[in-house]
Design a protein around this motif. Structure first.
Motif, PDB file in Angstrom:
ATOM      1  N   ALA A 170      -3.424  -7.719   1.886  1.00 59.69           N
ATOM      2  CA  ALA A 170      -2.979  -6.495   1.226  1.00 59.69           C
ATOM      3  C   ALA A 170      -1.981  -5.735   2.097  1.00 59.69           C
ATOM      4  O   ALA A 170      -2.008  -5.813   3.328  1.00 59.69           O
ATOM      5  CB  ALA A 170      -4.173  -5.604   0.915  1.00 59.69           C
ATOM      6  N   LYS A 171      -1.112  -4.994   1.433  1.00 52.33           N
ATOM      7  CA  LYS A 171      -0.163  -4.107   2.105  1.00 52.33           C
ATOM      8  C   LYS A 171      -0.649  -2.676   1.920  1.00 52.33           C
ATOM      9  O   LYS A 171      -0.864  -2.232   0.796  1.00 52.33           O
ATOM     10  CB  LYS A 171       1.237  -4.286   1.514  1.00 52.33           C
ATOM     11  CG  LYS A 171       2.306  -3.450   2.202  1.00 52.33           C
ATOM     12  CD  LYS A 171       3.672  -3.686   1.552  1.00 52.33           C
ATOM     13  CE  LYS A 171       4.750  -2.819   2.201  1.00 52.33           C
ATOM     14  NZ  LYS A 171       6.068  -3.004   1.537  1.00 52.33           N
ATOM     15  N   PHE A 192      -0.571  -7.740  10.510  1.00 55.12           N
ATOM     16  CA  PHE A 192      -1.796  -8.429  10.904  1.00 55.12           C
ATOM     17  C   PHE A 192      -1.784  -9.853  10.370  1.00 55.12           C
ATOM     18  O   PHE A 192      -1.244 -10.120   9.291  1.00 55.12           O
ATOM     19  CB  PHE A 192      -3.031  -7.694  10.356  1.00 55.12           C
ATOM     20  CG  PHE A 192      -3.099  -6.253  10.776  1.00 55.12           C
ATOM     21  CD1 PHE A 192      -3.675  -5.889  11.974  1.00 55.12           C
ATOM     22  CD2 PHE A 192      -2.563  -5.254   9.971  1.00 55.12           C
ATOM     23  CE1 PHE A 192      -3.722  -4.556  12.370  1.00 55.12           C
ATOM     24  CE2 PHE A 192      -2.602  -3.926  10.350  1.00 55.12           C
ATOM     25  CZ  PHE A 192      -3.186  -3.572  11.557  1.00 55.12           C
ATOM     26  N   GLU A 193      -2.397 -10.733  11.128  1.00 58.75           N
ATOM     27  CA  GLU A 193      -2.540 -12.127  10.696  1.00 58.75           C
ATOM     28  C   GLU A 193      -3.679 -12.223   9.686  1.00 58.75           C
ATOM     29  O   GLU A 193      -4.741 -11.628   9.890  1.00 58.75           O
ATOM     30  CB  GLU A 193      -2.848 -13.004  11.913  1.00 58.75           C
ATOM     31  CG  GLU A 193      -3.163 -14.444  11.600  1.00 58.75           C
ATOM     32  CD  GLU A 193      -3.761 -15.184  12.772  1.00 58.75           C
ATOM     33  OE1 GLU A 193      -4.008 -16.396  12.628  1.00 58.75           O
ATOM     34  OE2 GLU A 193      -3.991 -14.560  13.831  1.00 58.75           O
ATOM     35  N   VAL A 194      -3.439 -12.939   8.598  1.00 54.28           N
ATOM     36  CA  VAL A 194      -4.546 -13.277   7.697  1.00 54.28           C
ATOM     37  C   VAL A 194      -5.205 -14.502   8.329  1.00 54.28           C
ATOM     38  O   VAL A 194      -4.918 -15.651   7.978  1.00 54.28           O
ATOM     39  CB  VAL A 194      -4.041 -13.548   6.265  1.00 54.28           C
ATOM     40  CG1 VAL A 194      -5.216 -13.886   5.352  1.00 54.28           C
ATOM     41  CG2 VAL A 194      -3.300 -12.326   5.727  1.00 54.28           C
ATOM     42  N   VAL A 233      -6.071  -7.835   5.130  1.00 54.70           N
ATOM     43  CA  VAL A 233      -4.911  -6.945   5.138  1.00 54.70           C
ATOM     44  C   VAL A 233      -3.810  -7.588   5.966  1.00 54.70           C
ATOM     45  O   VAL A 233      -4.059  -8.059   7.084  1.00 54.70           O
ATOM     46  CB  VAL A 233      -5.282  -5.560   5.718  1.00 54.70           C
ATOM     47  CG1 VAL A 233      -4.042  -4.685   5.912  1.00 54.70           C
ATOM     48  CG2 VAL A 233      -6.292  -4.856   4.813  1.00 54.70           C
ATOM     49  N   GLY A 234      -2.597  -7.608   5.423  1.00 56.47           N
ATOM     50  CA  GLY A 234      -1.468  -8.173   6.144  1.00 56.47           C
ATOM     51  C   GLY A 234      -0.594  -7.138   6.811  1.00 56.47           C
ATOM     52  O   GLY A 234       0.095  -7.439   7.794  1.00 56.47           O
ATOM     53  N   GLN A 235      -0.648  -5.885   6.287  1.00 56.44           N
ATOM     54  CA  GLN A 235       0.247  -4.855   6.828  1.00 56.44           C
ATOM     55  C   GLN A 235      -0.321  -3.468   6.560  1.00 56.44           C
ATOM     56  O   GLN A 235      -0.815  -3.184   5.474  1.00 56.44           O
ATOM     57  CB  GLN A 235       1.640  -4.982   6.190  1.00 56.44           C
ATOM     58  CG  GLN A 235       2.671  -4.011   6.725  1.00 56.44           C
ATOM     59  CD  GLN A 235       4.039  -4.209   6.064  1.00 56.44           C
ATOM     60  OE1 GLN A 235       4.240  -5.142   5.301  1.00 56.44           O
ATOM     61  NE2 GLN A 235       4.978  -3.335   6.373  1.00 56.44           N
ATOM     62  N   ILE A 236      -0.244  -2.605   7.562  1.00 55.65           N
ATOM     63  CA  ILE A 236      -0.521  -1.179   7.404  1.00 55.65           C
ATOM     64  C   ILE A 236       0.691  -0.441   7.951  1.00 55.65           C
ATOM     65  O   ILE A 236       0.965  -0.492   9.160  1.00 55.65           O
ATOM     66  CB  ILE A 236      -1.784  -0.726   8.157  1.00 55.65           C
ATOM     67  CG1 ILE A 236      -3.024  -1.476   7.666  1.00 55.65           C
ATOM     68  CG2 ILE A 236      -1.989   0.779   8.002  1.00 55.65           C
ATOM     69  CD1 ILE A 236      -4.290  -1.147   8.439  1.00 55.65           C
TER      70      ILE A 236
END
Length: 289
Positions: A138-139, A270-272, A262-265
């Protein structure tokens, strides 16, 4: 099932009996509509069994108590009603929504002691809350609002009024192409997303915000216990926003979210990775056991 949520075929349990979906209505002068005197639960039924349903029913009653309301049904009666609703609709896999609220009555002001507390249980068939984010990550946006101090709200209640900033923050996030938004708390520590708790991983250990000013989710507690049983070290602690840069993996937990990587905040990626994916797979196995 598709279409507007007020115009569907099916049955909803309401005040002790099953009613036609379109007949499950309340009056415009319902106290909860004006003053947010409402509590609710979100649950999932897998293969005919509601995961941790009793815990959800217990929390519904506790949330009501924290709002100075008394749900007029026992935990056992609530459980019977949930399964009656599922059977009436022919569902074995579904999302379940139980809600209790101060109804219309003799009072129409802030005080509403003379108004009855009503309850309803609905459900619907619902897939992945974040769509393909369960595999891609998720972004997430960062909300402009903050989770308030426990001196200002009953943070242990799953209460409708506490979600006002969640709706606004989720709308703002979606406008940016994100799936959700991350809140800081009133002190500036990382808190939670609009409807899910958050976890981070670094060097094989897991870190999650201390649930001292937001709802300690049932899925959150389940995942912490599951990880510890696997021998993974889990730190429940206060996390500063500048620490996000150093975490390698991230995921969300919640009844609706289940376990979603989560892939991005914001600007942090972040690595899945294996731990996030294994946690998601292990949770999926657990709820269907």
């Amino acid at each position: 099932m598709a279409g507007s949520y007020d115009d569907r075929d099916g049955k909803i349990w309401m005040d002790g009996k099953l009613v036609e979906w379109r007949d499950a209505k309340v009056h415009v002068l319902t106290h909860a509509l004006h003053y947010a005197s409402s509590v609710f639960e979100g649950e999932r039924c897998y293969n005919g069994k509601i995961f941790k349903g009793v815990e959800h029913s217990q929390r519904l009653r506790k949330s009501a108590e924290l709002l100075d309301m008394e749900v007029p049904y026992t935990v056992e009666q609530i459980e019977e009603a949930k399964y009656a609703m599922l059977r009436a609709n022919g569902w074995t896999d579904a999302y379940v929504r139980a809600v209790a609220w101060r109804a219309s009555g003799e009072d129409m002001g802030v005080s509403a002691k003379r108004n009855p507390v009503r309850m309803a249980i609905a459900g619907w068939e619902w897939g992945a809350y974040y769509g393909d984010a369960k595999t891609k990550g998720a972004k997430i946006d960062i909300a402009k609002w903050k989770r308030p101090s426990p001196e200002t709200i009953p943070v242990a209640a799953k209460a409708a009024g506490l979600y006002m900033i969640c709706t606004m923050s989720k709308h703002a996030a979606e406008a940016k192409g994100c799936s959700d938004a991350l809140f800081m708390d009133w002190r500036g520590y990382v808190a939670e997303c609009t409807g899910a708790n958050i976890f981070f991983a670094k060097d094989g250990e897991v870190h999650t915000p201390l649930a001292d000013c937001f709802l300690d989710g049932i899925t959150r507690r389940t995942v912490i216990a599951m990880l510890r049983e696997k021998g993974v070290t889990v730190h429940e602690r206060r996390i500063l926003p500048e620490e996000l840069e150093g975490f390698q993996q991230c995921w969300l937990t919640g009844t609706a979210a289940e376990v979603t990587p989560v892939g991005q905040i914001a600007d942090y990626n972040f690595e899945v990775g294996a731990l996030a994916l294994d946690t998601a797979a292990s949770y999926e196995k657990l709820v269907r056991a």
